[in-house]
Design an enzyme around this catalytic site. Structure first.
Site, mmCIF file in Angstrom:
data_model
loop_
_atom_site.group_PDB
_atom_site.id
_atom_site.type_symbol
_atom_site.label_atom_id
_atom_site.label_comp_id
_atom_site.label_asym_id
_atom_site.label_seq_id
_atom_site.Cartn_x
_atom_site.Cartn_y
_atom_site.Cartn_z
ATOM 1 N N ARG A 26 -0.481 0.034 8.629
ATOM 2 C CA ARG A 26 -0.413 1.076 7.596
ATOM 3 C C ARG A 26 -1.703 1.896 7.539
ATOM 4 N NH1 ARG A 26 4.066 -0.343 4.264
ATOM 5 N NH2 ARG A 26 3.820 1.688 3.376
ATOM 6 N N ARG A 30 -2.379 5.987 2.280
ATOM 7 C CA ARG A 30 -2.904 6.374 0.971
ATOM 8 C C ARG A 30 -4.358 6.063 0.659
ATOM 9 N NH1 ARG A 30 1.458 3.429 -2.376
ATOM 10 N NH2 ARG A 30 0.949 2.015 -0.678
ATOM 11 N N ARG A 39 -0.183 14.608 0.757
ATOM 12 C CA ARG A 39 0.790 13.957 -0.116
ATOM 13 C C ARG A 39 1.060 14.786 -1.376
ATOM 14 N NH1 ARG A 39 0.657 9.628 -4.013
ATOM 15 N NH2 ARG A 39 2.274 8.054 -3.608
ATOM 16 N N ASP A 75 8.549 5.851 8.733
ATOM 17 C CA ASP A 75 8.874 4.703 7.884
ATOM 18 C C ASP A 75 9.999 3.919 8.532
ATOM 19 O OD1 ASP A 75 8.028 3.775 5.010
ATOM 20 O OD2 ASP A 75 10.142 3.302 5.247
ATOM 21 N N TYR A 152 16.587 -4.034 2.407
ATOM 22 C CA TYR A 152 16.575 -2.800 1.604
ATOM 23 C C TYR A 152 17.987 -2.248 1.416
ATOM 24 C CZ TYR A 152 11.522 -2.783 1.770
ATOM 25 O OH TYR A 152 10.212 -3.127 1.593
HETATM 26 O O1 CP3 Z 1 1.178 2.031 9.764
HETATM 27 C C1 CP3 Z 1 1.142 3.228 9.486
HETATM 28 O O2 CP3 Z 1 0.163 3.761 8.985
HETATM 29 C C2 CP3 Z 1 2.318 4.102 9.833
HETATM 30 C C3 CP3 Z 1 3.115 4.431 8.702
HETATM 31 C C4 CP3 Z 1 4.043 3.433 8.044
HETATM 32 C C5 CP3 Z 1 4.591 3.703 6.767
HETATM 33 N N1 CP3 Z 1 5.516 2.747 6.497
HETATM 34 C C6 CP3 Z 1 4.242 4.841 5.911
HETATM 35 C C7 CP3 Z 1 4.474 4.773 4.459
HETATM 36 C C8 CP3 Z 1 4.605 2.239 8.494
HETATM 37 C C9 CP3 Z 1 4.347 1.461 9.767
HETATM 38 C C10 CP3 Z 1 5.541 1.826 7.512
HETATM 39 C C11 CP3 Z 1 6.379 0.638 7.657
HETATM 40 C C12 CP3 Z 1 7.084 0.111 6.486
HETATM 41 N N2 CP3 Z 1 7.716 0.797 5.505
HETATM 42 C C13 CP3 Z 1 7.300 -1.260 6.259
HETATM 43 C C14 CP3 Z 1 6.860 -2.372 7.166
HETATM 44 C C15 CP3 Z 1 5.425 -2.686 7.005
HETATM 45 C C16 CP3 Z 1 5.121 -3.418 5.749
HETATM 46 O O3 CP3 Z 1 4.296 -2.907 4.983
HETATM 47 O O4 CP3 Z 1 5.645 -4.506 5.555
HETATM 48 C C17 CP3 Z 1 8.028 -1.388 5.065
HETATM 49 C C18 CP3 Z 1 8.477 -2.670 4.398
HETATM 50 C C19 CP3 Z 1 8.294 -0.069 4.600
HETATM 51 C C20 CP3 Z 1 9.099 0.340 3.405
HETATM 52 C C21 CP3 Z 1 8.288 1.098 2.444
HETATM 53 N N3 CP3 Z 1 7.843 2.384 2.650
HETATM 54 C C22 CP3 Z 1 7.848 0.682 1.173
HETATM 55 C C23 CP3 Z 1 8.113 -0.681 0.582
HETATM 56 C C24 CP3 Z 1 7.135 1.741 0.610
HETATM 57 C C25 CP3 Z 1 6.569 1.853 -0.791
HETATM 58 C C26 CP3 Z 1 5.432 0.948 -1.020
HETATM 59 C C27 CP3 Z 1 4.233 1.332 -0.210
HETATM 60 O O5 CP3 Z 1 3.732 0.487 0.544
HETATM 61 O O6 CP3 Z 1 3.764 2.448 -0.369
HETATM 62 C C28 CP3 Z 1 7.102 2.777 1.568
HETATM 63 C C29 CP3 Z 1 6.439 4.097 1.445
HETATM 64 C C30 CP3 Z 1 5.445 4.445 2.468
HETATM 65 N N4 CP3 Z 1 5.592 4.292 3.820
HETATM 66 C C31 CP3 Z 1 4.194 5.049 2.197
HETATM 67 C C32 CP3 Z 1 3.588 5.268 3.449
HETATM 68 C C33 CP3 Z 1 2.258 5.921 3.710
HETATM 69 C C34 CP3 Z 1 3.662 5.414 0.816
HETATM 70 C C35 CP3 Z 1 4.436 6.488 0.182
HETATM 71 C C36 CP3 Z 1 3.606 7.717 -0.071
HETATM 72 O O7 CP3 Z 1 2.439 7.744 0.250
HETATM 73 O O8 CP3 Z 1 4.167 8.694 -0.592
#
Ligand code: CP3
Length: 342
Positions: A26, A30, A39, A75, A152
């Protein structure tokens, strides 16, 4: 063209390296002010679906810190979206799926899409990112594991225990397996296309694998991840990260995966023992430990490398970086690896 920095690919092949490579799960997100700027202007899926923005976010952490690999900004939930399931990203809430899958009929309505039609924006983002990276570092593509995506799709949102997802699997196993197979088929086609578009390796995130018992893990998660590995391993190195899945590391080590992710609840010694000592491991700094003072982070990273060993090892966190981590602390983590000397 050959990559200027191929430490990450060398570690995936098990080759001897001067120091281990480092990236952070990740890392594109953020905790970075430059990400927060974008964002403010664009909602989450606009960021994912606009190749210019997605590629920009992907290279932001590389420019700032110089990690040894980039991971494409996207994502895991773009897959259910492409399969015809509505997915929203609600601010301060996270993913929300208004019409969760709860029956055989719901599963029957889920499509296995044509990737070119539905996810071409991801391929364009890869092409643009490769241009921006200019062969400096490799690019990682990713997908969620079929089980984690099912979580999900059925729960409809994040959860502490994914109780509804588990109930669905245990009360309607035939429907659950049909859904898992549809997700698997879509994921294989998607990751193959990502590799064709230029990603150098792929990671499967089984973020919720640890919700299952070791026995149920085999039935509802691992067999589908194994299908993905079998389909892709000749085309690119596959990394499998199963959060809370230390109990499956032994099977994972025999799967054809190039590397295995480890979370911070499993020691380096135990992870090496469970995997037989020959496979590349990736992890496992507690993301919350990035709140420690930079000097302490540096010491802990040095120690972590010594425990895993510098070869067959990729330095990473044990899960995603937390949004409130100070920039200097993330920097201390990366620098500690770059300055590593045995
Ligand atoms: O690694 C990276 O930087 C690449 C980007 C990336 C995102 N999501 C961007 C994102 C990756 C690899 C993911 C994978 C992802 N998404 C997973 C697997 C990894 C993990 O953390 O277990 C999962 C479970 C998700 C589902 C998801 N997406 C959730 C639960 C959320 C909300 C909670 C959170 O962590 O923010 C997201 C949103 C998300 N995906 C954000 C980002 C940067 C934040 C939303 C935003 O900034 O508006």
């Amino acid at each position: 063209m050959a990559l200027k920095n191929d430490l990450f690919l060398k570690a995936l092949k098990g080759e001897v390296v001067e120091r281990p490579p480092v990236w952070m799960m990740r890392q594109a997100g953020r905790y970075l002010p430059e990400f927060m700027e974008l964002r403010k202007k664009y909602d989450f899926f606009t960021r994912c679906q606009t190749p210019e923005i997605a590629s920009e976010i992907t290279v932001q952490p590389i420019r700032r810190y110089g990690m040894d690999a980039a991971i494409l900004f996207s994502d895991i939930l773009v897959i259910p979206q492409a399969m015809g399931i509505e997915v929203q990203m609600k601010p301060d809430f996270g993913p929300y799926l208004p019409n969760p899958i709860r029956s055989q009929k719901d599963v029957a309505n889920v499509i296995v899409p044509d990737i070119h039609e539905t996810l071409d924006y991801v391929m364009q983002a890869i092409t643009m990112t490769k241009e921006k990276l200019a062969d400096e570092v490799p690019l990682i593509g990713f997908a969620g594991s079929p089980w984690t995506i099912l979580c999900y799709c059925v729960q409809g949102q994040g959860s502490k225990n994914f109780d509804k997802a588990k109930e669905f699997c245990f009360t309607q196993p035939i429907a659950a397996h049909q859904l898992l197979q549809k997700i698997t088929d879509t994921t294989i086609a998607y990751l193959k296309e990502k590799i064709k578009s230029g990603v150098n390796a792929v990671q499967v995130f089984d973020s919720w694998g640890g919700m299952l018992s070791p026995e149920d893990y085999q039935i509802f998660s691992w067999q589908y991840i194994q299908q993905i590995i079998d389909a892709l391993k000749e085309e690119a190195p596959v990394i499998v990260f199963g959060k809370g899945c230390w109990f499956a590391l032994g099977d994972m080590a025999k799967s054809g995966a190039a590397a295995l992710g480890v979370d911070w609840t499993c020691s380096a010694k135990n992870a090496r023992y469970l995997t037989g000592g020959n496979i590349t491991l990736q992890g496992n700094f507690d993301p919350a430990r990035l709140f420690s003072p930079p000097s302490e982070i540096k010491k802990m990273v040095q120690q972590m490398i010594q425990e895993f060993g510098k070869d067959r090892y990729i330095v990473n966190l044990g899960h995603g970086i937390l949004p409130t981590v100070p920039l200097a602390n993330a920097e201390a983590f990366i620098d500690a690896v770059k300055n590593y000397s045995s």
